[in-house]
Design a protein around this motif. Sequence first.
Motif, PDB file in Angstrom:
ATOM      1  N   UNK A   1    -113.125 -75.559 -56.003  1.00 43.68           N
ATOM      2  CA  UNK A   1    -113.885 -75.233 -57.118  1.00 43.68           C
ATOM      3  C   UNK A   1    -113.253 -75.026 -58.349  1.00 43.68           C
ATOM      4  N   UNK A   2    -112.071 -74.176 -58.063  1.00 46.08           N
ATOM      5  CA  UNK A   2    -111.435 -73.689 -59.219  1.00 46.08           C
ATOM      6  C   UNK A   2    -110.383 -74.422 -59.676  1.00 46.08           C
ATOM      7  N   UNK A   3    -109.668 -75.229 -58.738  1.00 48.06           N
ATOM      8  CA  UNK A   3    -108.227 -75.753 -59.348  1.00 48.06           C
ATOM      9  C   UNK A   3    -108.125 -76.624 -60.436  1.00 48.06           C
ATOM     10  N   UNK A   4    -109.211 -77.283 -60.749  1.00 48.27           N
ATOM     11  CA  UNK A   4    -109.116 -78.406 -61.740  1.00 48.27           C
ATOM     12  C   UNK A   4    -109.275 -77.432 -63.060  1.00 48.27           C
ATOM     13  N   UNK A   5    -110.289 -76.491 -62.983  1.00 47.17           N
ATOM     14  CA  UNK A   5    -110.400 -75.602 -64.264  1.00 47.17           C
ATOM     15  C   UNK A   5    -109.231 -74.674 -64.518  1.00 47.17           C
ATOM     16  N   UNK A   6    -108.602 -74.285 -63.587  1.00 52.57           N
ATOM     17  CA  UNK A   6    -107.232 -73.509 -63.670  1.00 52.57           C
ATOM     18  C   UNK A   6    -106.324 -74.249 -64.327  1.00 52.57           C
TER      19      UNK A   6
ATOM     20  N   UNK B   1    -104.197 -63.805 -57.565  1.00 57.17           N
ATOM     21  CA  UNK B   1    -102.842 -64.434 -56.873  1.00 57.17           C
ATOM     22  C   UNK B   1    -102.461 -65.519 -57.551  1.00 57.17           C
ATOM     23  N   UNK B   2    -103.272 -66.466 -57.775  1.00 53.82           N
ATOM     24  CA  UNK B   2    -102.995 -67.867 -58.292  1.00 53.82           C
ATOM     25  C   UNK B   2    -102.675 -67.721 -59.878  1.00 53.82           C
ATOM     26  N   UNK B   3    -103.551 -66.856 -60.557  1.00 57.55           N
ATOM     27  CA  UNK B   3    -103.209 -66.516 -61.916  1.00 57.55           C
ATOM     28  C   UNK B   3    -101.585 -65.719 -61.974  1.00 57.55           C
ATOM     29  N   UNK B   4    -101.592 -65.105 -61.310  1.00 55.95           N
ATOM     30  CA  UNK B   4    -100.205 -64.108 -61.361  1.00 55.95           C
ATOM     31  C   UNK B   4     -99.121 -64.983 -61.274  1.00 55.95           C
ATOM     32  N   UNK B   5     -99.109 -65.775 -59.808  1.00 55.23           N
ATOM     33  CA  UNK B   5     -98.039 -66.556 -59.467  1.00 55.23           C
ATOM     34  C   UNK B   5     -97.818 -67.646 -60.327  1.00 55.23           C
ATOM     35  N   UNK B   6     -98.949 -68.475 -60.943  1.00 50.85           N
ATOM     36  CA  UNK B   6     -98.588 -69.524 -61.925  1.00 50.85           C
ATOM     37  C   UNK B   6     -97.623 -68.802 -63.190  1.00 50.85           C
ATOM     38  N   UNK B   7     -98.313 -67.695 -63.690  1.00 47.42           N
ATOM     39  CA  UNK B   7     -97.791 -66.967 -64.816  1.00 47.42           C
ATOM     40  C   UNK B   7     -96.100 -66.906 -64.593  1.00 47.42           C
ATOM     41  N   UNK B   8     -96.128 -66.198 -63.246  1.00 51.39           N
ATOM     42  CA  UNK B   8     -94.703 -65.892 -62.978  1.00 51.39           C
ATOM     43  C   UNK B   8     -93.683 -67.490 -62.880  1.00 51.39           C
TER      44      UNK B   8
END
Length: 888
Positions: free
Chosen positions: A68-73, A110-117
């Motif tokens: 559900x979230x991947x495309x929006x992210x 987790x994904x928000x932090x890891x993608x920023x890193x």
Amino acid sequence: MSGKAISFATREYSKEEVLRVLDPLVAEWFSGKFEDLTPPQRYALIPIHEGKNVLVSSPTGTGKTLTAFLIALSELFGMARRGELEDTVYVVYVSPLRALNNDIYRNLEEPLREIRELAEKRGLEIPEIRHMVRTGDTSSSQRQSMLRKPPHILITTPETLAIILVAPKFREKLRSVKWVIVDEIHSLAENKRGVHLALSLERLRELVGRDFVRIGLSATINPLEEVAQFLVGYNDDGSPRECVIVDARYAKRKTLRVVSPVPDLVHTPAQEVTAKLYETLYEIVRKHRTTLIFTNTRSGTERVVFHLKQLARKRGDIPEDAIAAHHSSLSRNVRLDVEEKLKRGELRAIVSSTSLELGIDIGYIDVVVLVGSPKSVTRALQRIGRSGHRLHETSKGVFVCVDRDDLVEVAVMTREAYRHHLDRVHIPRNALDVLAQHLVGMAIERKMSAEEAYRIVRRSYPYRDLPWEDFENVLKFLSGGYGELEEYKVYGKIWYDPEEKVFGRRGKYARVIYTLNVGTIPDEVSVKVLTLDRKYVGNIEEEFLERLMPGDRFVLGGKVYEFVKSDGLTAYVKPAYEQKPTIPAWFSEMLPLSYDLAVRIGEFRGQAFEWISKPGGLERLKEYLKRECKVNEEGAEAVAGYFLEEYLFLRSLGVEKFPSDRVVLVERYRDADGRVHHVFHTLFGRRTNDALSHALAYLASKRAGANIGIAVHDNGFALIYPPGVEPQVSLMDVAPSELEDILKKAVFNTELMRRRFRHVATRGLMILRNYKGHEISVEKQQLSAGTLLRVIRKWEDFPILKETFREILEDYMDIAHAREVLEKVHSGEIEVVDIGLLDTPTPFAYNIILEGLSDVVLMEDKRALIAKFHEELMRKIARAKAQAQAAR
């Protein structure tokens, strides 16, 4: 429904194809994190990327949330990199549970932090993508900071969404919404919370000014086409909006078993059956790492925990504190503590009533055990889906039954689960109380034309067919059009000009009233029980009170009392210590058997009797139960014995027709007190039987000039006549076209009507739960409801009255299927076979009669009575055999 609008996803996409459409950062993160796509991801990600509405139905642990979230992210990170990210909301995620919201918040961190890193490693400076939870628990300081720095991803509940739609400043932040995710849609669709959300989404659509992508997530549900249409609604021109269904309901393997702890459920003493039940459960727990046990009632949950702990203490091979209960009556802290222990793997067994059915992340479960029947295939699969949390693991379920009707029910349910036959969901239609709430919300937003509001409302699935007269009546009621109600402090919340057909808010408190009273869940309260001389006896649940009629007897604190009347939230009783109770104490907690499954059980009955009537048929039935229905040896023996007894007894009476989906058997039994139980074997589920029994009991009471009792069961119902009064009604007495009219008269003076009227009046803002910040006690609400019901009974088209009848007849009962049954009876498609007065009931009638005889708190009484019926029955069968042989 047009075939074009709703379609099923047939094309699978590869991981490479999906990575190509993702933002490079998100693609890099995803490919490093996951080896491959899960089934829902293969089918759903590309359609979501193309801007299509998508409904994903798949078991727990198949990666739905990330789907559900991947495309929006991906798009949010793309905007962040290009410097296009604004301080506004892009994604709204709605779930029915606050606990689930907090889970989602943690899972997104987790994904928000890891993608920023990852971005920082690549030397990219990108702004933070914010996600926040907003529910009734959110403090005002948190709400203020959300205004200054709005979340890009807003996580909320249906009720809070309705409130922020009228929040003057925050609603502006919603104009940018591009994606709306509705999680656990199966638990919303079948009640008024879902209806409420459907209207909120149309109001949000109006605010945004264009379509947004709707993504629905669901565990097992059916029919998917209807749920998809519920999610997306209709266009202004009435054409259905499009939606792609991703059906991955069967992505995980499952193994199901049906177990009876003993082969003979009639003669084995109650204590032994109970002991064997808990030993069976304990053995399952011992052999697995973590076991989730569902009981259908809160009291059942407490009992199972108590006995498992006792066994753990005695045997010493499982620590006592590794067994815990989880149900809605426990405090929030206790529940959270249990959930945390479960996630950390510290629990061996967790016992729940229904509170763990929904998708909160509870870590790893090896096996799910269901004590008794969950009453629908869909619910069984939702519960069992909690085990084997990862995709490649098998969901493992064990049903344990100590009642013969339960055993038959669960055997057929298991067969249907393997055949992928699911029960249909019931979505409430045209609920006028929810509509009233939203019209007040719309009036607060701005002055509005009634035709425009009507168009918005009818875009939502539940109001697709709403008549204009009903819509305008709600406006009339809300604007104080029923003048004499002002004497009872019911004032207009809006103004409405019927000439120009425009409406708007009235008074400065409208927003406050709306915000403090929004929502559809009635205040659940306990009812004080007093004797007529006002001595306090104890408390009962409001749902239990709904079922009581004057003269009913029930057990409280170990003693029997007779219900006399209720006043507000006080029930008055008189002691009836010497007499048998007529209403079982756990009645209010029972789940109703679904109509679809009931019909299948009726078909199974027909097949079983056909086999038994031929040589070798009994063995064939046992083999079938073990092979097709996954029943253990003891269970197969118990079911075969049950059918054989019914068959032999009916044959001994000279009856050639046996109860099935095509034959309704009718019998009468006079009990020791001289009361006649008029039993109808209508195996159509409790909601349908509720409607049929109330209609017949109303006619019977009129004819007999006496109060006729009702015992309702999933497998049929009994009308209970006082001594000296003989039954004088049949199913042919109710014409299908007259059913609604009879039921309205039958329920009008009942507790059920009084309670439900209060719920509907509160939802429709006729009675306020909270006024200017003061909580109004449920006691006061109920007294107001009682008064108002007497005042408005003369206005048949009064929306709150009309909705109360609709809720009782369509949502609480099942008038549609009751009408269908009557039509089949009248046309001869269902044959009614009346076998007259018996001095011992047929085996299939035992549980129906017990429902109206003794309180099942005393399991021993129930077993003793069944054993007594059984002895009489066997004597009769033996006598009939002897006579037949003598005649030869």
